[in-house]
Scaffold this active site. Structure first.
Site, PDB file in Angstrom:
ATOM      1  N   HIS A 155      -2.645  14.507  -6.223  1.00  0.00           N
ATOM      2  CA  HIS A 155      -1.594  13.419  -5.888  1.00  0.00           C
ATOM      3  C   HIS A 155      -1.221  12.773  -7.008  1.00  0.00           C
ATOM      4  CE1 HIS A 155      -3.286  14.293  -1.721  1.00  0.00           C
ATOM      5  NE2 HIS A 155      -2.659  12.963  -1.481  1.00  0.00           N
ATOM      6  N   HIS A 203     -11.579  11.395  -5.291  1.00  0.00           N
ATOM      7  CA  HIS A 203     -11.536  11.404  -6.513  1.00  0.00           C
ATOM      8  C   HIS A 203     -12.185  10.642  -7.473  1.00  0.00           C
ATOM      9  CE1 HIS A 203      -8.557  15.007  -6.862  1.00  0.00           C
ATOM     10  NE2 HIS A 203      -7.807  14.460  -6.034  1.00  0.00           N
TER      11      HIS A 203
END
Length: 260
Positions: A155, A203
């Site tokens: 991302h 993450h």
């Protein structure tokens, strides 16, 4: 007669510049990882499980996760931003549409740069994930899930390359007074993507930092290849504040045509 000689030489010179541009794009894609010194250093620290970085990762993950658990409405907003607005697929479709518009307008080399930057970033990020094989955070009462490996954040990397493409292509079409706003929106979006990924617990902070650094390295290298092509064709150097090809703001020009 001299004018005729110059005319005959110009197409050959442009074809040679085109070949050099293609070679530079391929070279930029091939050396992206080697040229990304900050990313390489971060990768060494991640692989070596450097304690200060590991502590930072865990502190950020646990702190933001607690906020996400305690505020469901806030967490739902983060999911929408991360999974729809700033989702890699959404951004890649945007870059693809922009590339198609550039081809329609006749800016073939700028279209090639946009496509090469996006594709190189995607493939490079996937390759590094596969090599590093870092596990994602495992938290109690998770608020989100994501497949695959963790480092670097896809991302964050896609946001970096995509918003850089949007900026460097479209800035010439934006009034000068509004360009600061475009930069602010792009920077906040890239930072926002990283924040949502850590806050949702999918993450580590170092994953996001790695995505930013690697994406930036790809953009810098492919942009320099494009600038070298402009130099080869006799066009003036450009500044990042005005975009890669200022001539794009003209009325349906031939932006790929070098001045004679």
């Amino acid at each position: 007669m001299p004018t005729k000689t110059l005319t005959l030489r110009s197409p050959a010179r442009r074809r040679m510049a085109d070949r050099r541009f293609g070679i530079r794009l391929l070279a930029a894609a091939g050396v992206a990882t080697a040229a990304a010194v900050p990313f390489a250093l971060l990768l060494v620290l991640v692989e070596g499980k450097w304690r200060p970085l590991r502590d930072l990762d865990h502190d950020a993950a646990n702190g933001l996760h607690q906020v996400a658990v305690d505020h469901p409405a806030w967490t739902s907003t983060l999911r929408v931003l991360s999974n729809y607005v700033w989702d890699p697929l959404t951004l890649r479709v945007g870059v693809a549409l922009l590339t198609g518009w550039l081809l329609w307008r006749g800016a073939r080399r700028l279209a090639a740069w946009a496509a090469a930057t996006a594709v190189t970033g995607g493939l490079l990020g996937l390759g590094v994930k596969t090599l590093v094989e870092r596990a994602r955070p495992v938290l109690e009462d998770p608020v989100a899930h994501a497949p695959g490996y963790s480092f670097p954040s896809g991302h964050a990397m896609t946001a970096t390359t995509s918003f850089a493409v949007f900026l460097l292509v479209l800035l010439p079409l934006v009034p000068r007074r509004a360009r600061v706003v475009c930069w602010v929106v792009a920077v906040l979006s890239v930072l926002g993507v990283g924040f949502t990924r850590v806050a949702l617990g999918v993450h580590w902070f170092s994953d996001v930092l790695g995505g930013w650094l690697l994406g930036l390295a790809v953009v810098v290298l492919t942009s320099r290849a494009f600038e070298a092509w402009r130099s080869d064709t006799g066009q003036r150097p450009t500044h990042v504040a005005e975009g890669l090809e200022p001539e794009l703001s003209g009325p349906s020009p031939e932006p790929d045509t070098a001045p004679r």
